[in-house]
Write a protein that holds these residues in place. Structure first.
Motif, PDB file in Angstrom:
ATOM      1  N   ARG A   1      -6.199   8.446  -6.828  1.00 16.81           N
ATOM      2  CA  ARG A   1      -6.421   7.028  -6.503  1.00 16.81           C
ATOM      3  C   ARG A   1      -5.450   6.092  -7.205  1.00 16.81           C
ATOM      4  O   ARG A   1      -5.201   4.993  -6.738  1.00 16.81           O
ATOM      5  CB  ARG A   1      -7.849   6.614  -6.864  1.00 16.81           C
ATOM      6  CG  ARG A   1      -8.848   7.203  -5.956  1.00 16.81           C
ATOM      7  CD  ARG A   1     -10.258   6.854  -6.245  1.00 16.81           C
ATOM      8  NE  ARG A   1     -10.506   5.986  -7.383  1.00 16.81           N
ATOM      9  CZ  ARG A   1     -11.675   5.443  -7.623  1.00 16.81           C
ATOM     10  NH1 ARG A   1     -12.669   5.653  -6.806  1.00 16.81           N
ATOM     11  NH2 ARG A   1     -11.865   4.697  -8.666  1.00 16.81           N
ATOM     12  N   ASP A   2      -4.905   6.512  -8.328  1.00 15.05           N
ATOM     13  CA  ASP A   2      -3.952   5.671  -9.041  1.00 15.05           C
ATOM     14  C   ASP A   2      -2.547   5.747  -8.435  1.00 15.05           C
ATOM     15  O   ASP A   2      -1.698   4.935  -8.783  1.00 15.05           O
ATOM     16  CB  ASP A   2      -3.884   6.067 -10.511  1.00 15.05           C
ATOM     17  CG  ASP A   2      -5.188   5.783 -11.233  1.00 15.05           C
ATOM     18  OD1 ASP A   2      -5.899   4.833 -10.834  1.00 15.05           O
ATOM     19  OD2 ASP A   2      -5.512   6.515 -12.183  1.00 15.05           O
ATOM     20  N   LEU A   3      -2.311   6.726  -7.557  1.00 16.31           N
ATOM     21  CA  LEU A   3      -0.969   6.930  -7.011  1.00 16.31           C
ATOM     22  C   LEU A   3      -0.829   6.563  -5.539  1.00 16.31           C
ATOM     23  O   LEU A   3       0.258   6.192  -5.100  1.00 16.31           O
ATOM     24  CB  LEU A   3      -0.543   8.389  -7.212  1.00 16.31           C
ATOM     25  CG  LEU A   3      -0.476   8.862  -8.663  1.00 16.31           C
ATOM     26  CD1 LEU A   3      -0.122  10.339  -8.716  1.00 16.31           C
ATOM     27  CD2 LEU A   3       0.525   8.039  -9.446  1.00 16.31           C
TER      28      LEU A   3
ATOM     29  N   VAL B   1     -11.150  13.223  -0.184  1.00 14.45           N
ATOM     30  CA  VAL B   1     -12.561  12.847  -0.162  1.00 14.45           C
ATOM     31  C   VAL B   1     -13.089  12.742  -1.591  1.00 14.45           C
ATOM     32  O   VAL B   1     -13.748  11.753  -1.940  1.00 14.45           O
ATOM     33  CB  VAL B   1     -13.394  13.851   0.672  1.00 14.45           C
ATOM     34  CG1 VAL B   1     -14.886  13.640   0.457  1.00 14.45           C
ATOM     35  CG2 VAL B   1     -13.039  13.746   2.151  1.00 14.45           C
ATOM     36  N   ARG B   2     -12.792  13.723  -2.423  1.00 14.59           N
ATOM     37  CA  ARG B   2     -13.240  13.691  -3.831  1.00 14.59           C
ATOM     38  C   ARG B   2     -12.694  12.473  -4.558  1.00 14.59           C
ATOM     39  O   ARG B   2     -13.374  11.877  -5.386  1.00 14.59           O
ATOM     40  CB  ARG B   2     -12.818  14.960  -4.568  1.00 14.59           C
ATOM     41  CG  ARG B   2     -13.684  16.162  -4.283  1.00 14.59           C
ATOM     42  CD  ARG B   2     -13.441  17.303  -5.251  1.00 14.59           C
ATOM     43  NE  ARG B   2     -12.061  17.755  -5.298  1.00 14.59           N
ATOM     44  CZ  ARG B   2     -11.511  18.639  -4.465  1.00 14.59           C
ATOM     45  NH1 ARG B   2     -12.222  19.172  -3.497  1.00 14.59           N
ATOM     46  NH2 ARG B   2     -10.258  18.996  -4.594  1.00 14.59           N
ATOM     47  N   GLU B   3     -11.453  12.105  -4.251  1.00 12.88           N
ATOM     48  CA  GLU B   3     -10.812  10.961  -4.915  1.00 12.88           C
ATOM     49  C   GLU B   3     -11.170   9.627  -4.248  1.00 12.88           C
ATOM     50  O   GLU B   3     -10.714   8.581  -4.696  1.00 12.88           O
ATOM     51  CB  GLU B   3      -9.288  11.138  -4.905  1.00 12.88           C
ATOM     52  CG  GLU B   3      -8.798  12.227  -5.817  1.00 12.88           C
ATOM     53  CD  GLU B   3      -8.905  11.856  -7.293  1.00 12.88           C
ATOM     54  OE1 GLU B   3      -8.697  10.673  -7.647  1.00 12.88           O
ATOM     55  OE2 GLU B   3      -9.193  12.759  -8.095  1.00 12.88           O
ATOM     56  N   GLU B   4     -11.961   9.697  -3.166  1.00 11.15           N
ATOM     57  CA  GLU B   4     -12.359   8.499  -2.413  1.00 11.15           C
ATOM     58  C   GLU B   4     -11.158   7.723  -1.872  1.00 11.15           C
ATOM     59  O   GLU B   4     -11.108   6.495  -1.899  1.00 11.15           O
ATOM     60  CB  GLU B   4     -13.270   7.602  -3.250  1.00 11.15           C
ATOM     61  CG  GLU B   4     -14.544   8.290  -3.663  1.00 11.15           C
ATOM     62  CD  GLU B   4     -15.430   7.430  -4.544  1.00 11.15           C
ATOM     63  OE1 GLU B   4     -14.999   6.342  -4.984  1.00 11.15           O
ATOM     64  OE2 GLU B   4     -16.572   7.850  -4.781  1.00 11.15           O
TER      65      GLU B   4
ATOM     66  N   ARG C   1       0.835  -1.205   0.000  1.00 10.02           N
ATOM     67  CA  ARG C   1       0.000   0.000   0.000  1.00 10.02           C
ATOM     68  C   ARG C   1       0.862   1.244   0.000  1.00 10.02           C
ATOM     69  O   ARG C   1       1.881   1.316   0.686  1.00 10.02           O
ATOM     70  CB  ARG C   1      -0.917   0.030   1.218  1.00 10.02           C
ATOM     71  CG  ARG C   1      -1.849  -1.137   1.310  1.00 10.02           C
ATOM     72  CD  ARG C   1      -2.770  -1.207   0.093  1.00 10.02           C
ATOM     73  NE  ARG C   1      -3.822  -2.163   0.337  1.00 10.02           N
ATOM     74  CZ  ARG C   1      -5.099  -1.935   0.112  1.00 10.02           C
ATOM     75  NH1 ARG C   1      -5.499  -0.797  -0.409  1.00 10.02           N
ATOM     76  NH2 ARG C   1      -5.979  -2.854   0.385  1.00 10.02           N
ATOM     77  N   LYS C   2       0.439   2.238  -0.763  1.00 12.87           N
ATOM     78  CA  LYS C   2       1.140   3.521  -0.820  1.00 12.87           C
ATOM     79  C   LYS C   2       0.385   4.508   0.063  1.00 12.87           C
ATOM     80  O   LYS C   2      -0.793   4.750  -0.145  1.00 12.87           O
ATOM     81  CB  LYS C   2       1.219   4.025  -2.249  1.00 12.87           C
ATOM     82  CG  LYS C   2       2.085   3.134  -3.109  1.00 12.87           C
ATOM     83  CD  LYS C   2       2.231   3.689  -4.495  1.00 12.87           C
ATOM     84  CE  LYS C   2       3.128   2.737  -5.284  1.00 12.87           C
ATOM     85  NZ  LYS C   2       3.495   3.296  -6.562  1.00 12.87           N
ATOM     86  N   VAL C   3       1.102   5.054   1.047  1.00 12.83           N
ATOM     87  CA  VAL C   3       0.485   5.936   2.036  1.00 12.83           C
ATOM     88  C   VAL C   3       1.167   7.296   2.006  1.00 12.83           C
ATOM     89  O   VAL C   3       2.370   7.413   2.257  1.00 12.83           O
ATOM     90  CB  VAL C   3       0.568   5.330   3.457  1.00 12.83           C
ATOM     91  CG1 VAL C   3      -0.107   6.250   4.469  1.00 12.83           C
ATOM     92  CG2 VAL C   3      -0.063   3.936   3.487  1.00 12.83           C
TER      93      VAL C   3
ATOM     94  N   LYS D   1     -12.362  -0.212  -2.513  1.00 11.05           N
ATOM     95  CA  LYS D   1     -11.559   0.499  -3.510  1.00 11.05           C
ATOM     96  C   LYS D   1     -11.177  -0.484  -4.590  1.00 11.05           C
ATOM     97  O   LYS D   1     -10.724  -1.582  -4.288  1.00 11.05           O
ATOM     98  CB  LYS D   1     -10.315   1.081  -2.861  1.00 11.05           C
ATOM     99  CG  LYS D   1      -9.461   1.839  -3.812  1.00 11.05           C
ATOM    100  CD  LYS D   1      -8.285   2.436  -3.073  1.00 11.05           C
ATOM    101  CE  LYS D   1      -7.306   2.990  -4.078  1.00 11.05           C
ATOM    102  NZ  LYS D   1      -6.100   3.408  -3.493  1.00 11.05           N
ATOM    103  N   PRO D   2     -11.363  -0.118  -5.858  1.00 11.24           N
ATOM    104  CA  PRO D   2     -10.945  -1.038  -6.909  1.00 11.24           C
ATOM    105  C   PRO D   2      -9.443  -1.281  -6.845  1.00 11.24           C
ATOM    106  O   PRO D   2      -8.686  -0.402  -6.489  1.00 11.24           O
ATOM    107  CB  PRO D   2     -11.320  -0.306  -8.208  1.00 11.24           C
ATOM    108  CG  PRO D   2     -11.811   1.038  -7.835  1.00 11.24           C
ATOM    109  CD  PRO D   2     -11.890   1.121  -6.332  1.00 11.24           C
ATOM    110  N   SER D   3      -9.029  -2.493  -7.179  1.00 14.47           N
ATOM    111  CA  SER D   3      -7.608  -2.815  -7.190  1.00 14.47           C
ATOM    112  C   SER D   3      -6.910  -2.084  -8.314  1.00 14.47           C
ATOM    113  O   SER D   3      -7.507  -1.787  -9.333  1.00 14.47           O
ATOM    114  CB  SER D   3      -7.379  -4.305  -7.416  1.00 14.47           C
ATOM    115  OG  SER D   3      -8.297  -5.065  -6.748  1.00 14.47           O
ATOM    116  N   ARG D   4      -5.632  -1.819  -8.089  1.00  7.59           N
ATOM    117  CA  ARG D   4      -4.824  -1.233  -9.139  1.00  7.59           C
ATOM    118  C   ARG D   4      -4.524  -2.303 -10.168  1.00  7.59           C
ATOM    119  O   ARG D   4      -4.381  -3.473  -9.822  1.00  7.59           O
ATOM    120  CB  ARG D   4      -3.502  -0.761  -8.570  1.00  7.59           C
ATOM    121  CG  ARG D   4      -3.579   0.597  -8.030  1.00  7.59           C
ATOM    122  CD  ARG D   4      -2.164   1.153  -7.979  1.00  7.59           C
ATOM    123  NE  ARG D   4      -2.169   2.101  -6.910  1.00  7.59           N
ATOM    124  CZ  ARG D   4      -1.542   1.935  -5.779  1.00  7.59           C
ATOM    125  NH1 ARG D   4      -0.810   0.887  -5.559  1.00  7.59           N
ATOM    126  NH2 ARG D   4      -1.619   2.832  -4.843  1.00  7.59           N
TER     127      ARG D   4
END
Length: 132
Positions: free
Chosen positions: A51-53, A76-79, A9-11, A125-128
């Motif tokens: 969300r992609d990053l 929040v907008r990017e969920e 996970r990228k945090v 969250k959809p998987s990358r």
């Protein structure tokens, strides 16, 4: 995901206190996360609030002479799930973030990564795509 396991996970971390940022980032890495940042100013991290990053974020409420609420709004907008890690009480956080977990800064060790893992587990969250 087990409690505190952030493998892969990228945090994103936004924290202006060097020692706090280093300590929290190290705890995240020890639990398998890849840390994006830490950033000491909110404006430095906007390009990563996608969300992609990133998968999740940890935000200090008061950063330098401002706050991190614009970053929180973007997340929040990017969920993208996130937590507030701050020295301020819950009343310093606008009501629009009343569902966002709030922890005091002394909250690190295994508890901090566990809080991020719980925030991640609380959203679908959809998987990358593979290959990243």
């Amino acid at each position: 995901m087990s409690q505190g396991n952030l493998t892969g996970r990228k945090v994103l971390v936004v924290e202006d206190d060097y020692l706090q940022a280093k300590t929290f980032a190290q705890a995240l890495v020890e639990h398998g996360a890849e840390v994006v940042g830490p950033f000491s100013a909110p404006e430095e991290c906007f390009c990563y609030c996608n969300r992609d990053l990133i998968d999740a974020a940890v935000l200090d409420v008061k950063v330098r002479n401002t706050d991190s609420f614009a970053v929180a709004d973007r997340l929040v907008r990017e969920e993208i799930p996130f937590i507030f890690l701050t020295g301020y009480d819950r009343n310093s956080i606008p009501h629009r973030f009343h569902r966002v977990p709030h922890y005091l800064k002394s909250f690190v060790g295994t508890d901090g990564p566990a809080a991020v893992a719980l925030a991640l587990a609380s959203v679908q969250k959809p998987s990358r795509p593979s290959g990243r």
